[in-house]
Design a protein around this motif. Structure first.
Motif, PDB file in Angstrom:
ATOM      1  N   GLU A  56      10.556   0.706  -3.951  1.00 14.36           N
ATOM      2  CA  GLU A  56       9.809  -0.866  -4.039  1.00 14.36           C
ATOM      3  C   GLU A  56       8.872  -1.108  -5.003  1.00 14.36           C
ATOM      4  OE1 GLU A  56      10.502  -4.637  -2.534  1.00 14.36           O
ATOM      5  OE2 GLU A  56      11.551  -2.703  -1.864  1.00 14.36           O
ATOM      6  N   ILE A  57       7.711  -0.063  -4.880  1.00 20.59           N
ATOM      7  CA  ILE A  57       6.427  -0.357  -5.758  1.00 20.59           C
ATOM      8  C   ILE A  57       7.110  -0.362  -7.414  1.00 20.59           C
ATOM      9  CG2 ILE A  57       4.380   0.788  -6.482  1.00 20.59           C
ATOM     10  CD1 ILE A  57       3.875   1.551  -3.695  1.00 20.59           C
ATOM     11  N   LEU A  58       8.013   0.597  -7.640  1.00 17.82           N
ATOM     12  CA  LEU A  58       8.302   0.749  -9.091  1.00 17.82           C
ATOM     13  C   LEU A  58       9.187  -0.397  -9.547  1.00 17.82           C
ATOM     14  CD1 LEU A  58       9.488   4.757  -9.117  1.00 17.82           C
ATOM     15  CD2 LEU A  58       7.345   3.550 -10.009  1.00 17.82           C
ATOM     16  N   TRP A  79      -0.062   2.920  -3.255  1.00 18.51           N
ATOM     17  CA  TRP A  79      -0.237   3.281  -2.006  1.00 18.51           C
ATOM     18  C   TRP A  79       0.698   2.429  -0.937  1.00 18.51           C
ATOM     19  CZ3 TRP A  79      -3.876   1.073  -5.299  1.00 18.51           C
ATOM     20  CH2 TRP A  79      -5.024   1.908  -5.817  1.00 18.51           C
ATOM     21  N   ILE A  80       0.790   3.043   0.258  1.00 20.95           N
ATOM     22  CA  ILE A  80       1.314   2.374   1.230  1.00 20.95           C
ATOM     23  C   ILE A  80       0.428   2.250   2.523  1.00 20.95           C
ATOM     24  CG2 ILE A  80       2.189   4.829   1.889  1.00 20.95           C
ATOM     25  CD1 ILE A  80       4.400   3.452   3.701  1.00 20.95           C
ATOM     26  N   LYS A 139       9.210   8.550   7.119  1.00 18.13           N
ATOM     27  CA  LYS A 139      10.427   8.127   7.093  1.00 18.13           C
ATOM     28  C   LYS A 139      10.709   7.203   5.677  1.00 18.13           C
ATOM     29  CE  LYS A 139      11.124   8.588  11.891  1.00 18.13           C
ATOM     30  NZ  LYS A 139      11.482   7.653  13.269  1.00 18.13           N
ATOM     31  N   GLN A 140       9.801   6.556   5.325  1.00 19.62           N
ATOM     32  CA  GLN A 140       9.927   5.096   4.466  1.00 19.62           C
ATOM     33  C   GLN A 140       9.350   5.611   3.125  1.00 19.62           C
ATOM     34  OE1 GLN A 140       8.471   1.631   6.240  1.00 19.62           O
ATOM     35  NE2 GLN A 140      10.254   1.630   7.531  1.00 19.62           N
ATOM     36  N   GLN A 141       8.856   6.820   2.768  1.00 18.16           N
ATOM     37  CA  GLN A 141       8.156   7.285   1.732  1.00 18.16           C
ATOM     38  C   GLN A 141       8.863   6.800   0.323  1.00 18.16           C
ATOM     39  OE1 GLN A 141       6.048  10.990   1.480  1.00 18.16           O
ATOM     40  NE2 GLN A 141       4.613  10.102   0.180  1.00 18.16           N
ATOM     41  N   ASP A 142      10.380   7.458   0.416  1.00 17.23           N
ATOM     42  CA  ASP A 142      10.978   7.202  -0.928  1.00 17.23           C
ATOM     43  C   ASP A 142      11.450   5.943  -1.020  1.00 17.23           C
ATOM     44  OD1 ASP A 142      10.938   9.981  -1.156  1.00 17.23           O
ATOM     45  OD2 ASP A 142      13.035  10.252  -0.229  1.00 17.23           O
ATOM     46  N   ARG A 165       6.393  -5.901   4.543  1.00 14.68           N
ATOM     47  CA  ARG A 165       7.082  -5.957   5.414  1.00 14.68           C
ATOM     48  C   ARG A 165       6.914  -5.415   6.763  1.00 14.68           C
ATOM     49  NH1 ARG A 165       7.714  -1.762   2.470  1.00 14.68           N
ATOM     50  NH2 ARG A 165       9.285  -2.865   1.039  1.00 14.68           N
ATOM     51  N   GLN A 166       7.413  -5.953   7.914  1.00 15.06           N
ATOM     52  CA  GLN A 166       7.149  -5.419   9.419  1.00 15.06           C
ATOM     53  C   GLN A 166       7.966  -4.226   9.598  1.00 15.06           C
ATOM     54  OE1 GLN A 166       6.849  -8.531  12.240  1.00 15.06           O
ATOM     55  NE2 GLN A 166       7.210  -7.140  13.961  1.00 15.06           N
ATOM     56  N   THR A 167       7.395  -3.233  10.021  1.00 16.60           N
ATOM     57  CA  THR A 167       8.189  -2.140  10.141  1.00 16.60           C
ATOM     58  C   THR A 167       8.941  -2.320  11.897  1.00 16.60           C
ATOM     59  OG1 THR A 167       6.247  -0.678  11.421  1.00 16.60           O
ATOM     60  CG2 THR A 167       6.517  -0.557   9.084  1.00 16.60           C
ATOM     61  N   SER A 168       9.899  -1.242  12.086  1.00 15.12           N
ATOM     62  CA  SER A 168      10.266  -1.224  13.332  1.00 15.12           C
ATOM     63  C   SER A 168       9.274  -1.179  14.568  1.00 15.12           C
ATOM     64  CB  SER A 168      11.227  -0.219  13.253  1.00 15.12           C
ATOM     65  OG  SER A 168      10.834   0.920  13.126  1.00 15.12           O
ATOM     66  N   ASP A 169       8.214  -0.493  14.292  1.00 18.48           N
ATOM     67  CA  ASP A 169       7.156  -0.503  15.322  1.00 18.48           C
ATOM     68  C   ASP A 169       6.470  -1.754  15.608  1.00 18.48           C
ATOM     69  OD1 ASP A 169       4.261  -0.243  16.273  1.00 18.48           O
ATOM     70  OD2 ASP A 169       5.187   1.785  16.493  1.00 18.48           O
ATOM     71  N   ASN A 170       6.518  -1.975  16.807  1.00 21.22           N
ATOM     72  CA  ASN A 170       5.861  -3.527  16.998  1.00 21.22           C
ATOM     73  C   ASN A 170       4.726  -3.797  16.801  1.00 21.22           C
ATOM     74  OD1 ASN A 170       6.974  -5.689  18.030  1.00 21.22           O
ATOM     75  ND2 ASN A 170       6.637  -5.210  20.206  1.00 21.22           N
TER      76      ASN A 170
END
Length: 432
Positions: A71-73, A156-157, A63-66, A80-85
């Protein structure tokens, strides 16, 4: 070598022991199967949880790849903390520029910078990778997914996922499995007892038929033997020369068969538990002397002498009939095996505290060390090639000793001597 208190198992204890062994084998098999089942279940459970965590990460990455690539570029590094807890996401540029952040991830009680140096050794790849890192009692799943932009590797993510809930779930599974295993163990014990009891029934029936045959056969044979013995004794009075020798030899064989039938009857009664004993106080010294006198002639024929060293009076608490039978067995055994290299048998009595000991010693060839532990087994013979016997005498002696709560010791040195010692405990007067 000394053998003390042989463990002789008549039929009922033997069957009980067999049943216990069957139950034990069944329970051990159940426990092994239950342990294997739990290990497989836990492995599959942990695997499923890890797959769930990895899929959760992959979905967020997709979902967040793009956004992560942009962000990296632009920023070279972000956190960041994702929506997943439970997921903390890091973006790291291809330059491996890592900011020593002091941020804490959800469910992780220590700064994430403690595990960041691990990522510095990552290499560009086209596939996501997952690694479990342990920090104290906590396990952390680390996922890394490479990011490519227009065919160019940009970074990397990475996500950090606390496996604390998985560990808690695993412990709950273990406790639940223990409770279920305990319940199933009790059920297995009941089933094992029932199945073992059912499987032993045919054995009991076979032993019962064997015992009935032995008892009936020995009873039926006793009458014709008594008639033969009486006839031979009458013929012996008028016999002379060679005929007398034949009659004497025949009488000896009849006496041997009579003793054998007695042992068989005793053992059959022993196994069935129907033998009633008559315990009483009596002076055993006259009984010992009578048995010694009865064996003087057989000892003389074996070129041996029997002497006694007894205390008078010698009071014991026992069944007189069985006590006499015990002496007959032990003295007969001493003559049978002591005559090969020996010439003397000594019967002694010793009184120590509340114990009366009867000691029978011969100076024959002794008992080989390899067989000393088996001489009280039924039908076992230390020297099958020498003389008569079916290996019942010492088995009967061990049972008599057991019925009197006494102890028997065997001490034998090859080519020197063999000593059988029976210790009779003395209860206080008036005790049952």
């Amino acid at each position: 070598m000394t053998i003390k208190n042989p463990h002789v198992l008549p039929e009922q204890p033997l069957l009980a022991r067999l049943q216990r062994n069957l139950i034990g084998i069944f329970l051990i098999s159940f426990l092994l199967l239950d342990g294997l089942t739990f290990a497989v279940t836990e492995t599959l459970f942990r695997h499923d949880l890890l797959v769930h965590a990895q899929n959760n990460m992959s979905q967020i990455w997709h979902k967040q790849q793009d956004d992560e690539t942009q962000e990296i570029l632009h920023n070279d590094f972000s956190f960041r903390q994702t929506s997943d807890n439970f997921i903390t996401t890091w973006d790291i540029a291809a330059s491996k520029h890592i900011v020593q952040s002091v941020a804490y991830g959800p469910g992780i009680p220590f700064p994430l910078k403690n595990i960041l140096p691990f990522y510095a050794y990552l290499k560009p790849t086209h596939h996501a990778s997952f690694v479990i890192i342990k920090r104290g009692s906590l396990q952390i799943l680390v996922g890394t997914d490479p990011l490519w932009h227009n065919g160019q590797f940009v970074g990397w993510i990475q996500s950090v996922y606390s496996l604390g809930e998985m560990q808690i779930a695993t412990r709950v599974l273990a406790k639940t499995s223990l409770i279920v295993a305990g319940f199933m163990g009790v059920l297995a014990l009941v089933l094992a007892y029932g199945l073992s009891k059912r499987n032993i029934v045919p054995i009991k029936h076979a032993l019962q038929r064997q015992r009935d045959f032995v008892h009936n056969a020995s009873h039926e044979l006793r009458t014709p033997l008594s008639i033969i013995q009486t006839s031979l004794e009458l013929a012996q009075e008028d016999a002379q020369g060679e005929l007398k020798g034949f009659i004497d030899s025949s009488l000896s064989e009849v006496h041997y068969l009579t003793r054998l039938l007695t042992h068989l009857q005793r053992l059959a009664q022993q196994d069935s538990g129907i033998l009633a004993l008559d315990y009483q106080w009596f002076d055993c010294a006259p009984i010992i002397e009578d048995v010694i006198d009865a064996f003087q002639e057989p000892a003389k024929q074996a070129q041996m002498a029997i002497k006694s060293q007894l205390t008078n009076p010698l009071m014991i608490y026992a069944d007189p009939t069985l006590f006499k039978e015990l002496l007959i067995i032990l003295i007969d055994n001493a003559i049978k095996y002591g005559q090969h290299g020996g010439n003397q048998i000594t019967v002694q009595s010793l009184l120590s505290g509340r114990t009366v000991s009867i000691r029978i010693t011969d100076n024959g060839k002794g008992i080989p060390p390899a067989v000393q532990t088996r001489i009280f087994e039924r039908f076992f013979r230390a020297s099958p090639q020498n003389g008569h016997g079916f290996g019942l005498g010492l088995a009967m002696a061990a049972w008599i000793v057991h019925m009197h709560q006494a102890h028997i010791h065997v001490q034998s040195e090859p080519y020197y001597h063999t000593t059988f010692t029976v210790d009779f405990p003395l209860p206080r007067r008036g005790s049952p």
